[in-house]
Enzyme design. Structure first.
Site, PDB file in Angstrom:
ATOM      1  N   TYR A 136       0.899  -1.161   0.000  1.00  0.00           N
ATOM      2  CA  TYR A 136       0.000   0.000   0.000  1.00  0.00           C
ATOM      3  C   TYR A 136       0.934   1.205   0.000  1.00  0.00           C
ATOM      4  O   TYR A 136       0.934   2.001   0.911  1.00  0.00           O
ATOM      5  CB  TYR A 136      -0.852  -0.101   1.280  1.00  0.00           C
ATOM      6  CG  TYR A 136      -2.014   0.837   1.439  1.00  0.00           C
ATOM      7  CD1 TYR A 136      -3.058   0.860   0.524  1.00  0.00           C
ATOM      8  CD2 TYR A 136      -2.086   1.687   2.551  1.00  0.00           C
ATOM      9  CE1 TYR A 136      -4.150   1.700   0.717  1.00  0.00           C
ATOM     10  CE2 TYR A 136      -3.171   2.523   2.747  1.00  0.00           C
ATOM     11  CZ  TYR A 136      -4.200   2.524   1.821  1.00  0.00           C
ATOM     12  OH  TYR A 136      -5.287   3.348   2.021  1.00  0.00           O
ATOM     13  N   HIS A 195      -2.113   7.620  -3.123  1.00  0.00           N
ATOM     14  CA  HIS A 195      -3.276   6.734  -3.007  1.00  0.00           C
ATOM     15  C   HIS A 195      -3.737   6.634  -1.553  1.00  0.00           C
ATOM     16  O   HIS A 195      -4.933   6.765  -1.249  1.00  0.00           O
ATOM     17  CB  HIS A 195      -2.937   5.354  -3.561  1.00  0.00           C
ATOM     18  CG  HIS A 195      -4.015   4.325  -3.343  1.00  0.00           C
ATOM     19  ND1 HIS A 195      -5.229   4.375  -3.977  1.00  0.00           N
ATOM     20  CD2 HIS A 195      -4.056   3.235  -2.531  1.00  0.00           C
ATOM     21  CE1 HIS A 195      -5.977   3.359  -3.580  1.00  0.00           C
ATOM     22  NE2 HIS A 195      -5.295   2.650  -2.708  1.00  0.00           N
ATOM     23  N   GLU A 215      -7.406  -1.574  -9.637  1.00  0.00           N
ATOM     24  CA  GLU A 215      -6.295  -0.873  -8.997  1.00  0.00           C
ATOM     25  C   GLU A 215      -5.078  -1.040  -9.892  1.00  0.00           C
ATOM     26  O   GLU A 215      -4.669  -2.163 -10.197  1.00  0.00           O
ATOM     27  CB  GLU A 215      -6.034  -1.405  -7.583  1.00  0.00           C
ATOM     28  CG  GLU A 215      -7.127  -0.973  -6.609  1.00  0.00           C
ATOM     29  CD  GLU A 215      -6.802  -1.248  -5.142  1.00  0.00           C
ATOM     30  OE1 GLU A 215      -5.980  -2.142  -4.864  1.00  0.00           O
ATOM     31  OE2 GLU A 215      -7.398  -0.563  -4.287  1.00  0.00           O
ATOM     32  N   GLU A 247      -1.536  -1.408 -10.485  1.00  0.00           N
ATOM     33  CA  GLU A 247      -0.382  -1.797  -9.674  1.00  0.00           C
ATOM     34  C   GLU A 247       0.653  -2.472 -10.552  1.00  0.00           C
ATOM     35  O   GLU A 247       0.375  -2.855 -11.691  1.00  0.00           O
ATOM     36  CB  GLU A 247      -0.803  -2.787  -8.561  1.00  0.00           C
ATOM     37  CG  GLU A 247      -1.934  -2.276  -7.682  1.00  0.00           C
ATOM     38  CD  GLU A 247      -2.091  -3.047  -6.375  1.00  0.00           C
ATOM     39  OE1 GLU A 247      -1.171  -3.790  -5.985  1.00  0.00           O
ATOM     40  OE2 GLU A 247      -3.159  -2.887  -5.743  1.00  0.00           O
ATOM     41  N   ASP A 287      -5.331  -5.170  -9.342  1.00  0.00           N
ATOM     42  CA  ASP A 287      -5.903  -5.726  -8.109  1.00  0.00           C
ATOM     43  C   ASP A 287      -7.378  -5.320  -8.038  1.00  0.00           C
ATOM     44  O   ASP A 287      -7.751  -4.381  -7.346  1.00  0.00           O
ATOM     45  CB  ASP A 287      -5.104  -5.180  -6.914  1.00  0.00           C
ATOM     46  CG  ASP A 287      -5.567  -5.757  -5.601  1.00  0.00           C
ATOM     47  OD1 ASP A 287      -6.042  -6.900  -5.589  1.00  0.00           O
ATOM     48  OD2 ASP A 287      -5.447  -5.050  -4.579  1.00  0.00           O
ATOM     49  N   GLN A 311     -15.816  -4.307   0.253  1.00  0.00           N
ATOM     50  CA  GLN A 311     -14.627  -3.922   1.013  1.00  0.00           C
ATOM     51  C   GLN A 311     -14.966  -2.953   2.154  1.00  0.00           C
ATOM     52  O   GLN A 311     -14.510  -3.099   3.282  1.00  0.00           O
ATOM     53  CB  GLN A 311     -13.638  -3.271   0.046  1.00  0.00           C
ATOM     54  CG  GLN A 311     -12.374  -2.719   0.687  1.00  0.00           C
ATOM     55  CD  GLN A 311     -11.508  -1.973  -0.321  1.00  0.00           C
ATOM     56  OE1 GLN A 311     -11.886  -1.756  -1.462  1.00  0.00           O
ATOM     57  NE2 GLN A 311     -10.325  -1.574   0.114  1.00  0.00           N
ATOM     58  N   TYR A 344     -14.138  -4.198   6.061  1.00  0.00           N
ATOM     59  CA  TYR A 344     -13.043  -3.590   6.810  1.00  0.00           C
ATOM     60  C   TYR A 344     -12.609  -2.288   6.155  1.00  0.00           C
ATOM     61  O   TYR A 344     -12.546  -2.220   4.935  1.00  0.00           O
ATOM     62  CB  TYR A 344     -11.837  -4.538   6.926  1.00  0.00           C
ATOM     63  CG  TYR A 344     -10.969  -4.187   8.108  1.00  0.00           C
ATOM     64  CD1 TYR A 344     -11.295  -4.630   9.380  1.00  0.00           C
ATOM     65  CD2 TYR A 344      -9.847  -3.373   7.955  1.00  0.00           C
ATOM     66  CE1 TYR A 344     -10.530  -4.273  10.472  1.00  0.00           C
ATOM     67  CE2 TYR A 344      -9.084  -3.020   9.053  1.00  0.00           C
ATOM     68  CZ  TYR A 344      -9.429  -3.472  10.313  1.00  0.00           C
ATOM     69  OH  TYR A 344      -8.687  -3.129  11.395  1.00  0.00           O
ATOM     70  N   LYS A 392     -11.405  -8.182  -2.184  1.00  0.00           N
ATOM     71  CA  LYS A 392     -10.202  -8.229  -3.019  1.00  0.00           C
ATOM     72  C   LYS A 392      -9.945  -9.597  -3.632  1.00  0.00           C
ATOM     73  O   LYS A 392      -9.299  -9.703  -4.668  1.00  0.00           O
ATOM     74  CB  LYS A 392      -8.981  -7.895  -2.149  1.00  0.00           C
ATOM     75  CG  LYS A 392      -8.982  -6.513  -1.577  1.00  0.00           C
ATOM     76  CD  LYS A 392      -8.587  -5.529  -2.648  1.00  0.00           C
ATOM     77  CE  LYS A 392      -8.405  -4.146  -2.041  1.00  0.00           C
ATOM     78  NZ  LYS A 392      -7.940  -3.197  -3.042  1.00  0.00           N
ATOM     79  N   THR A 422      -1.912   0.335  -5.182  1.00  0.00           N
ATOM     80  CA  THR A 422      -2.362   1.251  -6.230  1.00  0.00           C
ATOM     81  C   THR A 422      -1.350   2.372  -6.439  1.00  0.00           C
ATOM     82  O   THR A 422      -0.922   3.003  -5.474  1.00  0.00           O
ATOM     83  CB  THR A 422      -3.716   1.856  -5.835  1.00  0.00           C
ATOM     84  OG1 THR A 422      -4.595   0.789  -5.523  1.00  0.00           O
ATOM     85  CG2 THR A 422      -4.300   2.680  -6.965  1.00  0.00           C
TER      86      THR A 422
HETATM   87 CA    CA Z   1      -4.297  -3.180  -3.881  1.00  0.00          CA
END
Ligand code: CA
Length: 423
Positions: free
Chosen positions: A135, A140, A206, A208, A240, A247, A251, A260, A356
């Site tokens: 992360y 982001h 996302e 990545e 991703d 989500q 959490y 995810k 991301t």
């Molecule tokens: Ca991600």
């Protein structure tokens, strides 16, 4: 610099201008055809080069590699040979495909080992044992933190001191071209007093990149940051996919479970650290200075331009995001040193995604959540429709490439079409 990176090298295989795969790239992948079992390959221009056939013709005989390694459905055994050998294979491929070198000329065998890329099926390049998602983009994390916690508390207190990450799901990593089914799950709609169950309504990508582990460690061992890059075989593009409503309910803000785990899409080519070396660059300045185990010397990032395009079921597509790998606050060596500092072991083929990759400007944000700012700023498409998130029938395509001093190499694409949820 390595001879294979020389911008003046040319191949006897025709390479179109702005191809992702000139002779200076030579990434590794796995392909099959209706008539050929899965085997390792590299890319050159619009072709794949079959490493099993080259091996059978003796081109790697002096490198001490079992021919079986090239006749596999994944790169893991090849990567496990170690960088001395895998780099030697890449150097040999450069010689085989070079239009100036006589010694290893394979042009007479072209019909046996070259196949047009549009005539072969690329497979998931590695068998992924474990997948970790970092992360590591400050932009982001700040954007998402601002949305969920307000501008004052956007970055959590730990964020500038360690590369935050979570353990993801490896079984649902799929290769580019694999359709992605809209997931179903629990959501808590705004204003509702109890959760509902149904298809995700806020499906997101996302942007990545992921690096592939090239050397294992034993349990209890920590990787010294100065050696961390020795453990990285290469990089690929990584989408991703994220179900924002699932989500958000399960959490906040990482949501590392069902929001995810339904799919992640990777590009079929692993571009090696050798090929990326000319594009090494500084990452963002780190303030405060990280703890000693996270301190790197010299440029630890890479200048990789990134794009995300949305292609509707019909009509013209639109590039919705332009970003760059170099925006990431934490570099790969720091991620790996941190990942193993507690003694967690890593294995060949493990995949470590960046998180991301958002840049400083609104057009460089790497997810629809940020681009449309939770749906408040819809993106207009060429056909007049709008996107707050990804709709059924959309194909999301990630592109990545490096371009410097007349040398351009690319990653191909990571593409996935969204199918409606199962009834
Ligand atoms: Ca991600």
């Amino acid at each position: 610099m390595n001879r294979t990176n020389d911008p003046n090298l040319r191949s006897w295989v025709e390479v179109p201008e702005n191809s992702d795969f000139p002779i200076q790239n030579l990434p590794f992948g796995v392909f099959k055809t209706p008539g050929l079992t899965p085997r390792l390959c590299t890319a050159i221009g619009e072709y794949v080069a079959d490493l099993q056939v080259l091996s059978e013709h003796g081109f790697f005989d002096d490198l001490g590699i079992s021919p079986k390694v090239f006749a596999q459905p994944c790169l893991n055994d090849f990567i496990a040979l170690g960088k001395a050998k895998t780099s030697a294979v890449r150097s040999r491929l450069s010689e085989i495909l070079d239009d100036d070198l006589e010694e290893w000329d394979a042009s007479e065998l072209a019909d046996y080992f070259l196949h047009r890329q549009d005539k072969v099926q690329m497979l998931l390049p590695v068998k992924v044992g474990d997948y970790t998602d970092f992360y590591s983009s400050r932009e982001h994390a700040t954007n998402v933190g601002t949305m969920f916690r307000g501008r004052e508390n956007a970055l959590m207190p730990n964020w500038l001191h360690l590369p935050v990450g979570y353990h993801g799901r490896a079984s649902s990593i799929v290769v580019s071209g694999t359709p992605v089914r809209r997931p179903k799950g629990q959501q808590m709609p705004d204003g509702a007093d109890k959760p509902v169950f149904g298809p995700c309504r806020l499906l997101d990508f996302e942007l990545e990149m992921a690096f592939v582990i090239g050397k294992e460690t034993s349990l209890g061992q920590s990787i010294d940051i100065a050696q961390a890059e020795d453990y990285i075989f290469g990089l690929c593009l990584f989408n991703d996919w994220s179900a924002r409503d699932i989500q958000k309910w399960e959490y906040v803000p990482l949501g590392p479970f069902l929001g995810k785990s339904f799919a992640s899409t990777v590009s079929p080519w692993i571009v090696t650290m050798d090929a990326l070396e000319p594009f090494r660059t500084e990452g963002p300045k780190q303030e405060p200075t990280p703890l000693p185990y996270l301190q790197t010397k010299g440029p630890g990032s890479f200048d990789i331009q990134l794009e995300v395009e949305i292609l509707p079921e019909e009509g013209e597509g639109k590039v919705v995001c332009r970003s760059n790998f170099k925006y990431l606050y934490w570099n790969m060596a720091q991620q790996l040193a941190h990942h193993t500092v507690n003694g967690c072991n890593i294995r060949v083929g493990d995949m470590m995604a960046s998180g991301t990759i958002s840049g400083p400007t609104p057009d460089s944000y790497g997810s629809m959540l940020e681009l449309s700012w939770r749906g408040a700023k819809p993106i207009s498409m060429p056909d007049g429709s709008e996107r707050k998130f990804i709709i059924d029938g959309d194909t999301v395509v990630l592109h990545g490439w490096c371009d410097k001093d007349g040398l351009r190499i690319g990653f191909g694409k990571a593409s996935g079409k969204v199918l409606p949820a199962k009834p």
